[in-house]
Write a protein that holds these residues in place. Structure first.
Motif, PDB file in Angstrom:
ATOM      1  N   ILE A 103       0.850  -1.197   0.000  1.00 51.47           N
ATOM      2  CA  ILE A 103       0.000   0.000   0.000  1.00 51.47           C
ATOM      3  C   ILE A 103       0.884   1.245   0.000  1.00 51.47           C
ATOM      4  O   ILE A 103       1.893   1.310   0.708  1.00 51.47           O
ATOM      5  CB  ILE A 103      -0.923  -0.008   1.231  1.00 51.47           C
ATOM      6  N   ASN A 105       2.454   4.765   0.823  1.00 53.98           N
ATOM      7  CA  ASN A 105       2.614   5.590   2.033  1.00 53.98           C
ATOM      8  C   ASN A 105       2.185   4.846   3.307  1.00 53.98           C
ATOM      9  O   ASN A 105       1.596   5.438   4.208  1.00 53.98           O
ATOM     10  CB  ASN A 105       1.823   6.900   1.904  1.00 53.98           C
ATOM     11  N   GLN A 106       2.503   3.563   3.380  1.00 54.50           N
ATOM     12  CA  GLN A 106       2.044   2.720   4.481  1.00 54.50           C
ATOM     13  C   GLN A 106       3.111   2.499   5.555  1.00 54.50           C
ATOM     14  O   GLN A 106       2.797   2.398   6.735  1.00 54.50           O
ATOM     15  CB  GLN A 106       1.601   1.357   3.926  1.00 54.50           C
ATOM     16  N   TYR A 107       4.394   2.425   5.143  1.00 57.66           N
ATOM     17  CA  TYR A 107       5.409   1.871   6.038  1.00 57.66           C
ATOM     18  C   TYR A 107       6.465   2.885   6.467  1.00 57.66           C
ATOM     19  O   TYR A 107       6.946   3.685   5.670  1.00 57.66           O
ATOM     20  CB  TYR A 107       6.096   0.682   5.356  1.00 57.66           C
ATOM     21  N   GLY A 135       5.665   2.651  -1.256  1.00 51.76           N
ATOM     22  CA  GLY A 135       5.086   2.116  -0.025  1.00 51.76           C
ATOM     23  C   GLY A 135       5.595   2.771   1.246  1.00 51.76           C
ATOM     24  O   GLY A 135       4.957   2.660   2.310  1.00 51.76           O
ATOM     25  N   LYS A 137       6.353   5.727   3.850  1.00 49.31           N
ATOM     26  CA  LYS A 137       5.891   7.056   4.249  1.00 49.31           C
ATOM     27  C   LYS A 137       7.031   8.052   4.044  1.00 49.31           C
ATOM     28  O   LYS A 137       8.205   7.660   3.908  1.00 49.31           O
ATOM     29  CB  LYS A 137       5.502   7.063   5.730  1.00 49.31           C
TER      30      LYS A 137
END
Length: 206
Positions: A103, A105-107, A135, A137
């Motif tokens: 996803i 901007n998730q991690y 993925g 941030k």
């Protein structure tokens, strides 16, 4: 990340099944570069661990306070970490990273230690690297150990390699905190003495 992989040497190499690999690597210390990086990462964040191995690094990430999505295609590895998660917030996915939905901007951290070369298709390998970029941030960290062009196991087993210059190009807009190209000789997880050609990167998204 998988930690020390059970790669073959050129002289009567010992071969391991997954149970032997897990037994041989379960007591190793967490990867030093990971431990150093964790000091820069918020304790309430989210991490992606690509290639679990015996879960040493996975547990270290979770123990820091991160929720971990841990991805590995091996059912033996998934069963092992599921039984040895020590109650930590580790969510395990049995699949190859090329089939896992990263996803955007998730991690806060994406960790891939000796695991990306197992994507045995260069196009898919590059696609995964692009998805890793997106993925993360802002201020997220990417740590990986991958294989360079002279890695013997790449030539023997069809794993994917990458040039240091290409890796730097892909992450050119990131802060490259560490980039090392290493050629040395030491034992793998099975005790085989072999030559290695690896590239270690720690990059931080702006």
């Amino acid at each position: 990340g998988r930690g020390d992989c059970g790669f073959e040497s050129h002289q009567a190499p010992k071969k391991m099944d997954w149970s032997e690999y897990l037994e041989n690597t379960k007591n190793r210390k967490p990867t030093p570069l990971l431990i150093a990086a964790l000091s820069e990462i918020p304790r309430n964040g989210v991490a992606l661990d690509i290639g679990i191995g015996a879960g040493v690094d996975t547990r270290a990430i979770a123990a820091h306070g991160l929720i971990v999505d841990a991805v590995d295609p091996s059912p033996e590895v998934v069963a092992y970490i599921s039984a040895h998660s020590d109650g930590l917030p580790i969510h395990v996915f049995q699949t190859g990273i090329e089939n896992f939905s990263i996803i955007e901007n998730q991690y806060d951290l994406i960790f891939a230690w000796y695991s990306l070369p197992f994507i045995k298709n260069e196009e898919k390998y590059m696609t995964v690297l692009e998805r890793i970029r997106s993925g993360l941030k802002n201020e997220g960290h990417f740590l990986a150990s991958v294989f360079g062009e002279d890695e013997p196991y790449v030539k023997e087993s069809g794993l994917t390699r990458i040039k240091k210059e290409k890796l730097v190009e892909i992450f050119k807009d990131f802060e490259i905190k560490t980039i090392k190209e290493i050629k040395d000789t030491h034992a793998d997880a099975a005790g085989n003495i072999k030559d290695w050609h690896r590239i270690v990167i720690h990059a931080r998204k702006p």
